[in-house]
Motif scaffolding. Structure first.
Motif, PDB file in Angstrom:
ATOM      1  N   LEU A 219       0.829  -1.207   0.000  1.00 50.86           N
ATOM      2  CA  LEU A 219       0.000   0.000   0.000  1.00 50.86           C
ATOM      3  C   LEU A 219       0.864   1.258   0.000  1.00 50.86           C
ATOM      4  CD1 LEU A 219      -2.867  -1.101   2.406  1.00 50.86           C
ATOM      5  CD2 LEU A 219      -3.043  -0.673  -0.045  1.00 50.86           C
ATOM      6  N   THR A 220       1.996   1.202   0.677  1.00 47.80           N
ATOM      7  CA  THR A 220       2.937   2.319   0.599  1.00 47.80           C
ATOM      8  C   THR A 220       3.456   2.467  -0.828  1.00 47.80           C
ATOM      9  OG1 THR A 220       3.614   2.036   2.902  1.00 47.80           O
ATOM     10  CG2 THR A 220       5.118   3.248   1.468  1.00 47.80           C
ATOM     11  N   GLY A 221       3.721   1.314  -1.481  1.00 45.54           N
ATOM     12  CA  GLY A 221       4.128   1.361  -2.882  1.00 45.54           C
ATOM     13  C   GLY A 221       3.070   1.998  -3.750  1.00 45.54           C
ATOM     14  N   LEU A 222       1.801   1.707  -3.477  1.00 48.93           N
ATOM     15  CA  LEU A 222       0.715   2.345  -4.219  1.00 48.93           C
ATOM     16  C   LEU A 222       0.738   3.848  -4.004  1.00 48.93           C
ATOM     17  CD1 LEU A 222      -1.862   1.807  -5.958  1.00 48.93           C
ATOM     18  CD2 LEU A 222      -3.125   1.729  -3.799  1.00 48.93           C
ATOM     19  N   ASP A 223       0.944   4.280  -2.763  1.00 49.47           N
ATOM     20  CA  ASP A 223       1.035   5.714  -2.467  1.00 49.47           C
ATOM     21  C   ASP A 223       2.176   6.366  -3.247  1.00 49.47           C
ATOM     22  OD1 ASP A 223      -1.021   5.335  -0.636  1.00 49.47           O
ATOM     23  OD2 ASP A 223       0.335   5.188   1.089  1.00 49.47           O
ATOM     24  N   LEU A 224       3.252   5.605  -3.446  1.00 51.19           N
ATOM     25  CA  LEU A 224       4.429   6.133  -4.142  1.00 51.19           C
ATOM     26  C   LEU A 224       4.299   6.060  -5.654  1.00 51.19           C
ATOM     27  CD1 LEU A 224       7.226   4.517  -1.916  1.00 51.19           C
ATOM     28  CD2 LEU A 224       6.550   6.938  -1.971  1.00 51.19           C
ATOM     29  N   GLY A 225       3.212   5.457  -6.127  1.00 53.83           N
ATOM     30  CA  GLY A 225       3.002   5.353  -7.565  1.00 53.83           C
ATOM     31  C   GLY A 225       3.619   4.126  -8.200  1.00 53.83           C
ATOM     32  N   GLU A 226       4.006   3.140  -7.405  1.00 53.01           N
ATOM     33  CA  GLU A 226       4.568   1.899  -7.949  1.00 53.01           C
ATOM     34  C   GLU A 226       3.425   1.011  -8.436  1.00 53.01           C
ATOM     35  OE1 GLU A 226       7.214  -0.271  -5.452  1.00 53.01           O
ATOM     36  OE2 GLU A 226       8.548   1.432  -5.114  1.00 53.01           O
ATOM     37  N   LEU A 227       3.256   0.930  -9.735  1.00 55.39           N
ATOM     38  CA  LEU A 227       2.171   0.123 -10.287  1.00 55.39           C
ATOM     39  C   LEU A 227       2.567  -1.337 -10.461  1.00 55.39           C
ATOM     40  CD1 LEU A 227       0.580   2.586 -12.861  1.00 55.39           C
ATOM     41  CD2 LEU A 227       0.011   2.195 -10.443  1.00 55.39           C
ATOM     42  N   VAL A 228       3.862  -1.623 -10.484  1.00 54.03           N
ATOM     43  CA  VAL A 228       4.371  -2.981 -10.336  1.00 54.03           C
ATOM     44  C   VAL A 228       5.153  -2.978  -9.036  1.00 54.03           C
ATOM     45  CG1 VAL A 228       5.822  -4.812 -11.280  1.00 54.03           C
ATOM     46  CG2 VAL A 228       4.495  -3.351 -12.824  1.00 54.03           C
ATOM     47  N   CYS A 229       4.620  -3.652  -8.028  1.00 53.95           N
ATOM     48  CA  CYS A 229       5.169  -3.537  -6.675  1.00 53.95           C
ATOM     49  C   CYS A 229       5.677  -4.898  -6.208  1.00 53.95           C
ATOM     50  CB  CYS A 229       4.103  -3.010  -5.720  1.00 53.95           C
ATOM     51  SG  CYS A 229       4.704  -2.787  -4.029  1.00 53.95           S
ATOM     52  N   ILE A 230       6.963  -4.940  -5.877  1.00 55.93           N
ATOM     53  CA  ILE A 230       7.598  -6.155  -5.357  1.00 55.93           C
ATOM     54  C   ILE A 230       8.213  -5.773  -4.016  1.00 55.93           C
ATOM     55  CG2 ILE A 230       9.169  -8.069  -5.886  1.00 55.93           C
ATOM     56  CD1 ILE A 230       9.144  -7.064  -8.831  1.00 55.93           C
ATOM     57  N   PRO A 231       7.455  -5.884  -2.929  1.00 55.35           N
ATOM     58  CA  PRO A 231       7.894  -5.321  -1.647  1.00 55.35           C
ATOM     59  C   PRO A 231       9.222  -5.856  -1.118  1.00 55.35           C
ATOM     60  CG  PRO A 231       5.542  -5.677  -1.588  1.00 55.35           C
ATOM     61  CD  PRO A 231       6.040  -6.316  -2.861  1.00 55.35           C
ATOM     62  N   ASP A 235      15.806  -3.086  -4.862  1.00 59.36           N
ATOM     63  CA  ASP A 235      15.989  -1.958  -5.783  1.00 59.36           C
ATOM     64  C   ASP A 235      15.054  -2.131  -6.968  1.00 59.36           C
ATOM     65  OD1 ASP A 235      16.821   0.049  -7.469  1.00 59.36           O
ATOM     66  OD2 ASP A 235      18.957  -0.414  -7.337  1.00 59.36           O
ATOM     67  N   THR A 236      14.141  -1.187  -7.161  1.00 60.94           N
ATOM     68  CA  THR A 236      13.187  -1.297  -8.272  1.00 60.94           C
ATOM     69  C   THR A 236      13.872  -1.251  -9.632  1.00 60.94           C
ATOM     70  OG1 THR A 236      12.812   1.103  -8.266  1.00 60.94           O
ATOM     71  CG2 THR A 236      11.324  -0.258  -6.929  1.00 60.94           C
ATOM     72  N   ALA A 237      15.127  -0.799  -9.676  1.00 58.46           N
ATOM     73  CA  ALA A 237      15.846  -0.766 -10.956  1.00 58.46           C
ATOM     74  C   ALA A 237      15.987  -2.166 -11.542  1.00 58.46           C
ATOM     75  CB  ALA A 237      17.224  -0.127 -10.771  1.00 58.46           C
ATOM     76  N   ALA A 238      16.033  -3.191 -10.684  1.00 57.98           N
ATOM     77  CA  ALA A 238      16.157  -4.558 -11.189  1.00 57.98           C
ATOM     78  C   ALA A 238      14.925  -4.941 -11.993  1.00 57.98           C
ATOM     79  CB  ALA A 238      16.350  -5.529 -10.023  1.00 57.98           C
ATOM     80  N   TRP A 239      13.728  -4.562 -11.497  1.00 57.79           N
ATOM     81  CA  TRP A 239      12.508  -4.836 -12.256  1.00 57.79           C
ATOM     82  C   TRP A 239      12.463  -4.002 -13.530  1.00 57.79           C
ATOM     83  CZ3 TRP A 239       8.669  -7.222 -14.230  1.00 57.79           C
ATOM     84  CH2 TRP A 239       7.652  -6.515 -14.888  1.00 57.79           C
ATOM     85  N   GLU A 240      12.803  -2.724 -13.421  1.00 55.33           N
ATOM     86  CA  GLU A 240      12.750  -1.850 -14.587  1.00 55.33           C
ATOM     87  C   GLU A 240      13.689  -2.338 -15.681  1.00 55.33           C
ATOM     88  OE1 GLU A 240      13.749   1.740 -12.656  1.00 55.33           O
ATOM     89  OE2 GLU A 240      11.785   1.954 -11.673  1.00 55.33           O
ATOM     90  N   ASP A 241      14.884  -2.838 -15.306  1.00 48.16           N
ATOM     91  CA  ASP A 241      15.813  -3.377 -16.293  1.00 48.16           C
ATOM     92  C   ASP A 241      15.253  -4.637 -16.936  1.00 48.16           C
ATOM     93  OD1 ASP A 241      18.544  -3.600 -17.550  1.00 48.16           O
ATOM     94  OD2 ASP A 241      18.553  -5.449 -16.372  1.00 48.16           O
TER      95      ASP A 241
END
Length: 269
Positions: A219-231, A235-241
């Motif tokens: 839910l914190t990820g949702l607040d931050l605008g993370e539409l693909v959330c892996i709590p 590092d979200t850069a791993a998903w983005e890459d």
């Protein structure tokens, strides 16, 4: 707090684990929960606890999403609710074990809940939200979408569907005021493994997180605008890459209508 004018959140799989935690934490955020699961007694107990803790009246909707009648009832509840602001597709089944040892009926239920119910309730949510120009759909996938867990071929495939389906919906709703978030848990301390007929020793115990901590992070990820959330991903850069590499692979395979040179070799003999 009363339910008058309170926005509502419908949560499937609300009788335990991740679904129950979403119901509790969304209630703390002011959403009147609509609780969906098969076990009416557990839903009634949760509704009472939510009312005691928040003053909100929770609606209990006992339904089996693996059956057409149950799914249709929940679908209509989504379409017919005039203050629904959030839908969480948290219900899921494992049907774990070597595929040849899993009963066909269990495979049918897995596909019905993990794929068909999530798809139809997502559709219903987007239709309902579209009439208001706002709303949030949260679909629970799994890190098993990236690599099927041991003895989880059908489960991993179903969660890959949930991930790619949700990402497609994100593109569909761009600019509409509707959000679609897909959340990918790793091992979470719930009844999942027990319900799937296995113990949780397939993962090291240090790999597990508590359901409440997981949902709070999502839910914190949702607040931050993370539409693909892996709590649990540091590092979200791993998903983005990874997502960028998948797009490049798709483009390399699909944008040129030319058969690769290696397939032009003459057959031996």
């Amino acid at each position: 707090m009363t339910t008058d004018h309170a926005p509502a959140a419908l949560i499937t799989g609300a009788s335990s684990g991740i679904g129950r935690s979403y119901a509790e934490q969304l209630a703390l955020r002011g959403y009147a929960p609509v609780l969906v699961a098969r076990r009416a007694d557990r839903l009634a107990e949760l509704a009472e606890a939510i009312h005691r803790d928040t003053g909100l009246e929770a609606t209990v909707l006992a339904a089996d999403l693996a059956e057409e009648g149950g799914l249709a009832r929940v679908e209509q509840a989504v379409l017919g609710h005039d203050s629904l602001a959030v839908v969480v597709n948290a219900a899921g089944l494992g049907a774990l074990g070597p595929l040849t040892r899993v009963e066909p009926a269990d495979l049918n239920r897995l596909v019905a809940v993990n794929v068909l119910a999530l798809t139809r309730l997502s559709r219903a949510a987007l239709l309902a939200f579209g009439e208001r120009g706002s709303g949030t759909l949260i679909n629970i996938s799994s890190i098993g979408a990236f690599h099927a867990p041991p003895d989880g071929s059908a489960y991993g495939a179903s969660k890959a569907y949930d991930l790619h389906f949700s990402r497609a919906l994100q593109r569909d709703v761009e600019g509409s005021g509707i959000r679609v978030q897909v959340v990918l848990p790793g091992p979470v301390r719930t009844e999942f493994f027990e319900a799937s007929g296995m113990d949780d020793s397939v993962f090291p115990q240090e790999s597990f997180v508590e359901a409440d901590a997981f949902v709070r992070a999502a839910l914190t990820g949702l607040d931050l605008g993370e539409l693909v959330c892996i709590p649990t991903l540091p590092d979200t850069a791993a998903w983005e890459d990874s997502a960028a590499r998948q797009q490049r692979l798709r483009d390399a395979a699909g944008l040129r209508g030319v058969i690769a040179e290696r397939y032009h070799r003459p057959a031996d003999g």
